[in-house]
Design an enzyme around this catalytic site. Structure first.
Site, PDB file in Angstrom:
ATOM      1  N   TYR A 275      10.537  -6.588  20.920  1.00  0.00           N
ATOM      2  CA  TYR A 275      10.294  -6.167  19.536  1.00  0.00           C
ATOM      3  C   TYR A 275       9.031  -6.838  19.029  1.00  0.00           C
ATOM      4  O   TYR A 275       8.806  -8.030  19.269  1.00  0.00           O
ATOM      5  CB  TYR A 275      11.476  -6.577  18.652  1.00  0.00           C
ATOM      6  CG  TYR A 275      11.263  -6.319  17.174  1.00  0.00           C
ATOM      7  CD1 TYR A 275      11.758  -5.159  16.587  1.00  0.00           C
ATOM      8  CD2 TYR A 275      10.586  -7.226  16.360  1.00  0.00           C
ATOM      9  CE1 TYR A 275      11.566  -4.900  15.231  1.00  0.00           C
ATOM     10  CE2 TYR A 275      10.386  -6.974  15.008  1.00  0.00           C
ATOM     11  CZ  TYR A 275      10.880  -5.815  14.446  1.00  0.00           C
ATOM     12  OH  TYR A 275      10.695  -5.574  13.120  1.00  0.00           O
TER      13      TYR A 275
ATOM     14  N   GLU B 200       5.634  -1.539  13.164  1.00  0.00           N
ATOM     15  CA  GLU B 200       6.810  -2.014  13.901  1.00  0.00           C
ATOM     16  C   GLU B 200       6.933  -1.257  15.218  1.00  0.00           C
ATOM     17  O   GLU B 200       6.990  -0.026  15.230  1.00  0.00           O
ATOM     18  CB  GLU B 200       8.080  -1.800  13.063  1.00  0.00           C
ATOM     19  CG  GLU B 200       9.319  -2.428  13.682  1.00  0.00           C
ATOM     20  CD  GLU B 200      10.569  -2.161  12.851  1.00  0.00           C
ATOM     21  OE1 GLU B 200      10.837  -0.990  12.500  1.00  0.00           O
ATOM     22  OE2 GLU B 200      11.280  -3.126  12.532  1.00  0.00           O
TER      23      GLU B 200
END
Lengths: 291, 392
Positions: free
Chosen positions: B109, B197
């Protein structure tokens, strides 16, 4: 005394458009010394008897201005803020709403080490009752007295001030610090100024959802403040992920909820009003003020 | 402002961030053709809506062949996809993105956003890719590493190394991360993003890095200097009333109660919702009419509020600073006569020209309940809504 501005403040206006002119006039009517305005290219002229200059340095040299109010549109606002700092003004109050956050993040960094305190942007300004009006607040609702008022919002500041004034409680200084994510003067900065001001005996703080400024204020109050503080946090029922008008008023990633802020403030001994209609009474009871 | 995954990936690719090959499709036949052009092997067919959690809701399907891709697209296109981010009403899928499959060894991530406490950019990295980062933060905060980037100095190579080695990448992959994260950061800054993101960031079996999903959000205040980004707006993805409000420069957020609200100023508007709930009522909307509210704007705001059929009463709460209460009153009168307001109306006017405004309302002959304080305004609006509900 009061904080940030008083009867000795010599104000200059950056951005003499419709809004700048209108509020310059109201500030003059309130008794504020508005000594200059900056409008690049219009230097040497006058508006409503206020001399216009091409730059802030030039205006300061000619008039001894020590504070500025900024009405410049968003695309030029960071530039105006840094020009005020370049001229070493004590105070720059930026009213402009809608400045890109990246511009503010950089401008804020560039202000480090400068002499100039920035208030705002996206704020209603600062009023020291019967002495000085900087910005767009309806100063007639204020009255001189012992309570400092600091808020992230404009109209909610008026609401709190009005409640205090109706209870016969006056204000030392009222300031809106602005609803954007990156602002010049934080709650902590404002609280520290009120704590050091001998004329302020208590403080009303109006927060709202988003960010962690209220939690930081709670920490500061706990360890550094002797004066009583009453608070209200707006947006107790705001849905997460939605921007509630202000760019900074958003619950994001599970952070910035009103409930967390209220809990932090209460733990620090702050009297938090559950209803926005009882901010004045909450302060009166907590600080033992009023009729 | 949000954009679709396919738009985000095009921007990522422009900034040298590795993304799988893919094509947008609006019909099952287009999806089949796209799968064929992508080499005919495994593809992923992904619903394009502005919400996360698409996989769980059935909006992402794996296809082993172009025929399967066609089948998957026919199932996804037109469906109403409900995820934890769409709300119970879900969102209709109008387009799918057909993407080449990846040989996934690890899922990581990576995100960039502004940290308001430090006023720096925060780069957030986690070894737990593919999961909701809030859940990771709650359960295993030690698996998240945050690096703060100075807005003036920018991203430094040592920070990329900290993140790369911290994620357990080997030295060759850290070199790849330099281009990957460097590209993300340049995109963030140059396009005025508020969030970048990548979840998951995939490490393939061959050791390559790919952005398997990409979410970009942009600073609305900066769109004026990025017309190419503003052009990516998809009005179909926005709440119709919020969109209509934005077009007339009003800040509006729909809620599920029955008291319509019109207020000036964001803080007072939020506090008005709090007031209503404090009095036992339920607001239908947040509406900040702004500092330039005049007669026309008030009328438009009323039309917007009345467009919500749940509204049983309306509360107007104005504390005039810049806004003049007499102009608001004129707007209320115009709206009442032109739009035919049939729900009870509670109006509180304070501040600039409040006395003049109240007088106008009183002399208008309209059935308006006045209120002096915020507390009174809340109580009267809640009582009016309750009475209207009882009568209905």
């Amino acid at each position: 005394m009061a904080i940030l501005c008083d009867a000795d403040t010599r104000l200059l206006v950056q951005g003499m458009g419709r809004m700048g002119q209108f509020h310059a006039r109201l500030s003059v009517e309130y008794g504020t010394s508005v000594v200059a305005a900056v409008h690049p290219g219009k230097g040497g002229t006058e508006i409503d008897g206020i001399p216009i200059f091409n730059g802030v340095r030039e205006a300061v040299a000619a008039t001894g201005a020590n504070a500025s109010v900024i009405f410049v549109p968003p695309s030029g606002a960071a530039d105006a803020i840094l020009e005020a700092a370049d001229a070493e003004l004590d105070l720059a109050v930026c009213i402009t709403e809608g400045i890109p956050v990246l511009d503010m993040a950089r401008a804020k960094r560039a202000l480090e080490g400068s002499k100039t305190r920035l208030v705002g942007p996206n704020c209603p300004g600062v009023v020291t009752p019967e002495q000085c009006r900087i910005g767009i607040m309806p100063a007639q609702i204020t009255k001189p007295g012992p309570v400092g008022v600091v808020s992230r919002s404009g109209t909610l500041t008026y609401e709190a001030v009005d409640q205090l004034s109706r209870l016969g409680i006056g204000q030392s200084t009222c300031l809106g610090i602005g609803g954007d994510p990156v602002i010049g003067t934080s709650f902590v900065d404002a609280l520290a100024l009120f704590e050091d001001d001998p004329e302020t005996v208590a403080v009303v703080m109006i927060g709202e959802i988003g960010g962690s400024a209220e939690e930081e204020a709670a920490e500061f109050i706990q360890s550094n403040m002797s004066k009583p503080v009453a608070a209200f946090i707006a947006g107790q029922n705001a849905p997460p992920g939605k921007r509630m008008g202000h760019a900074g008023a958003i619950i994001a990633g599970g952070k910035g909820r009103a409930s967390d802020k209220i809990a932090a403030l209460e733990a620090a001994g702050v009297a938090v009003s559950a209803s926005p209609a009882e901010v004045g009474e909450t302060l009166a009871k907590h600080a033992g003020l009023g009729r | 402002m949000n954009v679709h995954e396919y738009q985000a990936k095009a921007l990522l690719a422009e900034y040298g961030v590795a993304v799988p090959e893919g094509e947008l499709a609006g019909t099952p036949a287009e999806a089949e053709a796209a799968a064929r052009r992508l080499g005919g092997a495994v593809v992923v067919v992904k619903a394009q809506i502005h919400a996360g959690g698409r996989g769980k809701g059935g909006g992402i399907k794996l296809a082993q062949s172009p025929a399967e891709a066609q089948q998957a697209a026919s199932e996804i296109l037109g469906m109403t996809l409900v995820t934890h981010q769409t709300g119970p009403e879900g969102k209709q899928v109008r387009k799918v993105y057909v993407e080449a499959g990846s040989d996934i060894a690890r899922e990581l991530y990576l995100a960039i956003t502004l940290d308001r406490a430090t006023e720096c950019f925060a780069i957030i990295a986690s070894t737990e890719g593919g999961m909701d980062i809030e859940a990771v933060a709650a359960k295993t905060p030690d698996r998240i590493r945050t690096v703060f980037v100075d807005p003036v100095a920018g991203l430094m190579p040592y920070q990329i190394r900290q993140i790369g080695f911290g994620l357990g990448l080997d030295d060759e992959q850290v070199v790849l991360l330099d281009a990957f994260l460097g590209g993300l950061f340049r995109l963030y800054v140059e396009k005025d993003c508020s969030l970048v993101e990548i979840n998951p960031l995939v490490v393939t079996a061959d050791g390559e890095l790919f952005a398997l999903d990409g979410k970009l959000q942009f600073d609305d205040n900066a769109l004026y200097r990025h017309p190419e980004i503003a052009a990516l707006r998809d009005p179909e993805e926005e709440d119709p009333r919020e969109r209509a409000a934005a077009e007339i420069d009003l800040a509006y957020v729909g809620l599920d109660g029955d008291i319509g609200c019109m207020v000036n100023g964001a803080g007072l508007a939020m506090a008005t919702l709090d007031m209503i709930q404090h009095c036992g009522g339920s607001p239908a909307n947040f509406l900040d009419a702004g500092g330039s509210a005049d007669k026309e704007k008030v009328k438009e705001a009323f039309a917007l509020i009345l467009g919500d059929e749940n509204v049983k009463a309306i509360l107007v709460n104005i504390f005039g600073g810049i806004v003049r209460c007499d102009m608001i009153a004129e707007g209320v009168i115009a709206a009442a006569s032109e739009l035919g307001i049939e729900v009870p109306l509670v109006v509180r006017l304070q501040g600039t020209k409040a006395a003049e405004g109240r007088k106008l309302l009183a002399e208008s002959g309209l059935d308006i309940t006045p209120a002096d304080t915020l507390g009174e305004a809340g109580e009267r609006a809640v009582a009016a809504a309750a009475a209207a509900t009882g009568a209905a």
